[in-house]
Design a protein around this motif. Sequence first.
Motif, PDB file in Angstrom:
ATOM      1  N   LEU A  81     -15.672  19.234  -1.380  1.00 24.40           N
ATOM      2  CA  LEU A  81     -14.438  20.373  -1.291  1.00 24.40           C
ATOM      3  C   LEU A  81     -13.336  19.747  -0.721  1.00 24.40           C
ATOM      4  N   PHE A  82     -12.179  20.087  -1.656  1.00 21.98           N
ATOM      5  CA  PHE A  82     -11.078  19.098  -1.444  1.00 21.98           C
ATOM      6  C   PHE A  82      -9.934  20.468  -1.163  1.00 21.98           C
ATOM      7  N   GLN A  83      -9.009  20.323  -0.258  1.00 22.91           N
ATOM      8  CA  GLN A  83      -8.026  20.995  -0.128  1.00 22.91           C
ATOM      9  C   GLN A  83      -6.781  20.178  -0.083  1.00 22.91           C
ATOM     10  N   THR A  84      -5.648  20.644  -0.681  1.00 23.90           N
ATOM     11  CA  THR A  84      -4.199  20.267  -0.641  1.00 23.90           C
ATOM     12  C   THR A  84      -3.380  21.252   0.171  1.00 23.90           C
ATOM     13  N   TYR A  85      -2.210  20.615   0.529  1.00 21.39           N
ATOM     14  CA  TYR A  85      -1.589  21.583   1.314  1.00 21.39           C
ATOM     15  C   TYR A  85      -0.193  21.022   1.561  1.00 21.39           C
ATOM     16  N   GLU A  94       4.607  20.197  12.323  1.00 25.33           N
ATOM     17  CA  GLU A  94       5.277  20.340  13.558  1.00 25.33           C
ATOM     18  C   GLU A  94       4.840  18.965  14.299  1.00 25.33           C
ATOM     19  N   CYS A  95       4.075  18.181  13.662  1.00 25.42           N
ATOM     20  CA  CYS A  95       3.549  16.961  14.253  1.00 25.42           C
ATOM     21  C   CYS A  95       3.877  15.885  14.101  1.00 25.42           C
ATOM     22  N   TYR A  96       4.827  15.643  12.916  1.00 25.09           N
ATOM     23  CA  TYR A  96       5.264  14.442  12.422  1.00 25.09           C
ATOM     24  C   TYR A  96       6.291  14.796  11.500  1.00 25.09           C
ATOM     25  N   GLU A  97       7.381  13.684  11.181  1.00 24.49           N
ATOM     26  CA  GLU A  97       8.431  14.128  10.297  1.00 24.49           C
ATOM     27  C   GLU A  97       7.955  14.041   8.926  1.00 24.49           C
ATOM     28  N   VAL A  98       8.014  15.291   8.256  1.00 26.80           N
ATOM     29  CA  VAL A  98       7.630  15.310   6.731  1.00 26.80           C
ATOM     30  C   VAL A  98       8.590  14.935   5.904  1.00 26.80           C
ATOM     31  N   LEU A  99       8.353  14.010   5.021  1.00 24.00           N
ATOM     32  CA  LEU A  99       9.141  13.592   4.184  1.00 24.00           C
ATOM     33  C   LEU A  99       9.244  14.276   2.847  1.00 24.00           C
ATOM     34  N   PRO A 100      10.065  14.325   1.927  1.00 20.58           N
ATOM     35  CA  PRO A 100      10.157  14.959   0.509  1.00 20.58           C
ATOM     36  C   PRO A 100       9.052  14.051  -0.277  1.00 20.58           C
ATOM     37  N   GLY A 101       8.146  14.814  -0.893  1.00 16.69           N
ATOM     38  CA  GLY A 101       7.137  14.181  -1.683  1.00 16.69           C
ATOM     39  C   GLY A 101       5.719  13.993  -0.803  1.00 16.69           C
ATOM     40  N   ASP A 102       5.640  14.595   0.377  1.00 13.87           N
ATOM     41  CA  ASP A 102       4.431  14.477   1.282  1.00 13.87           C
ATOM     42  C   ASP A 102       3.548  15.480   0.566  1.00 13.87           C
ATOM     43  N   ILE A 103       2.128  15.310   0.562  1.00 12.20           N
ATOM     44  CA  ILE A 103       1.188  16.275   0.314  1.00 12.20           C
ATOM     45  C   ILE A 103       0.245  15.969   1.308  1.00 12.20           C
ATOM     46  N   THR A 136       4.483  11.470  -3.412  1.00 14.08           N
ATOM     47  CA  THR A 136       4.867  10.177  -3.228  1.00 14.08           C
ATOM     48  C   THR A 136       3.867   9.689  -1.926  1.00 14.08           C
ATOM     49  N   ARG A 137       3.542  10.590  -1.316  1.00 11.36           N
ATOM     50  CA  ARG A 137       2.870  10.152   0.067  1.00 11.36           C
ATOM     51  C   ARG A 137       1.475  11.291   0.615  1.00 11.36           C
ATOM     52  N   VAL A 138       0.448  10.754   0.723  1.00 10.22           N
ATOM     53  CA  VAL A 138      -0.706  11.570   1.075  1.00 10.22           C
ATOM     54  C   VAL A 138      -0.790  11.555   2.660  1.00 10.22           C
ATOM     55  N   VAL A 139      -0.998  12.680   3.378  1.00 15.44           N
ATOM     56  CA  VAL A 139      -1.089  12.768   4.817  1.00 15.44           C
ATOM     57  C   VAL A 139      -2.548  13.418   5.151  1.00 15.44           C
ATOM     58  N   VAL A 140      -3.350  12.453   6.089  1.00 10.06           N
ATOM     59  CA  VAL A 140      -4.511  13.395   6.375  1.00 10.06           C
ATOM     60  C   VAL A 140      -4.392  13.521   7.909  1.00 10.06           C
ATOM     61  N   ASP A 141      -5.500  14.390   8.335  1.00 12.95           N
ATOM     62  CA  ASP A 141      -5.444  14.754   9.840  1.00 12.95           C
ATOM     63  C   ASP A 141      -6.869  15.297  10.379  1.00 12.95           C
ATOM     64  N   PRO A 142      -7.488  14.188   9.995  1.00 15.27           N
ATOM     65  CA  PRO A 142      -8.973  14.421  10.553  1.00 15.27           C
ATOM     66  C   PRO A 142      -8.950  14.502  12.102  1.00 15.27           C
ATOM     67  N   ALA A 181      -5.893  15.604  16.392  1.00 21.20           N
ATOM     68  CA  ALA A 181      -6.141  14.978  15.023  1.00 21.20           C
ATOM     69  C   ALA A 181      -5.658  13.428  15.130  1.00 21.20           C
ATOM     70  N   ARG A 182      -5.991  12.657  14.086  1.00 20.71           N
ATOM     71  CA  ARG A 182      -5.223  11.251  14.105  1.00 20.71           C
ATOM     72  C   ARG A 182      -4.785  11.625  12.443  1.00 20.71           C
ATOM     73  N   LEU A 183      -3.614  11.207  12.748  1.00 21.79           N
ATOM     74  CA  LEU A 183      -2.777  11.260  11.345  1.00 21.79           C
ATOM     75  C   LEU A 183      -2.963   9.867  10.616  1.00 21.79           C
ATOM     76  N   ALA A 184      -3.057   9.988   9.176  1.00 24.01           N
ATOM     77  CA  ALA A 184      -2.914   8.693   8.530  1.00 24.01           C
ATOM     78  C   ALA A 184      -2.448   9.065   7.376  1.00 24.01           C
ATOM     79  N   PHE A 185      -1.656   7.977   6.650  1.00 20.89           N
ATOM     80  CA  PHE A 185      -0.866   8.001   5.414  1.00 20.89           C
ATOM     81  C   PHE A 185      -0.905   7.030   4.343  1.00 20.89           C
ATOM     82  N   LEU A 186      -0.894   7.545   3.365  1.00 23.51           N
ATOM     83  CA  LEU A 186      -0.968   6.832   2.131  1.00 23.51           C
ATOM     84  C   LEU A 186       0.286   6.896   1.246  1.00 23.51           C
ATOM     85  N   THR A 187       1.019   5.863   0.979  1.00 23.94           N
ATOM     86  CA  THR A 187       2.129   5.924   0.038  1.00 23.94           C
ATOM     87  C   THR A 187       1.964   5.465  -1.375  1.00 23.94           C
ATOM     88  N   ARG A 188       2.405   6.173  -2.228  1.00 26.90           N
ATOM     89  CA  ARG A 188       2.269   5.547  -3.638  1.00 26.90           C
ATOM     90  C   ARG A 188       2.857   4.096  -3.826  1.00 26.90           C
TER      91      ARG A 188
END
Length: 188
Positions: A81-85, A94-103, A136-142, A181-188
């Motif tokens: 099951l995969f969700q995007t937002y 509300e918890c980090y600086e969202v950049l253009p291109g984030d998903i 351009t960047r994936v954000v996860v919040d497990p 949650a622990r945020l993590a980021f992956l940039t293209r």
Amino acid sequence: MTTATAVYEQAVEGFGTVRVVPVDPDRDAPLIHAWVNEERARFWGMGGTSVEQVREIYAHLDSLTTHHGYLVSRDGEPVALFQTYDPEADRVGECYEVLPGDIGVHLMLAPIASPEPGFSGRLLGTLVEFVLRDHTRVVVDPDAANEKAIARMVRAGFEPGPEVVLPEVDLPEVFIPEKKARLAFLTR
């Protein structure tokens, strides 16, 4: 699931064909219900829900333009099951600086009868390719206590970010409790 139109399909050499299909709340609620009510899915936050509640949750998600739910299959078998937002339209914004291109993404693997070495990494890599086509960047919040998910993201190349507290969401159509949650980021 094989009759639904895929939004993404990729043949992965030595792994199989991965298809990403929008969740159909009526068709998929029984399957999702079985998955989210297992102890292993406790971090998904839907334990104790009924099939009808799962259907309602995914019908609500389906009504949004900023959040999307997908069933992922490999060679015709549902495996995740995969969700995007859009992070700006989600509490994580509300918890980090969202950049253009984030998903933002959430991933829950289906129960597996016999573990397959490298399975989660190959599937995650394919799903990252899917979302990075248009972002351009994936954000996860497990969940901060979900050490397995955090380690999986780091192995996949995500850079660990801060531990944050995602605020409670209490709306007429949805309630989501506060979560560390622990945020993590992956940039293209």
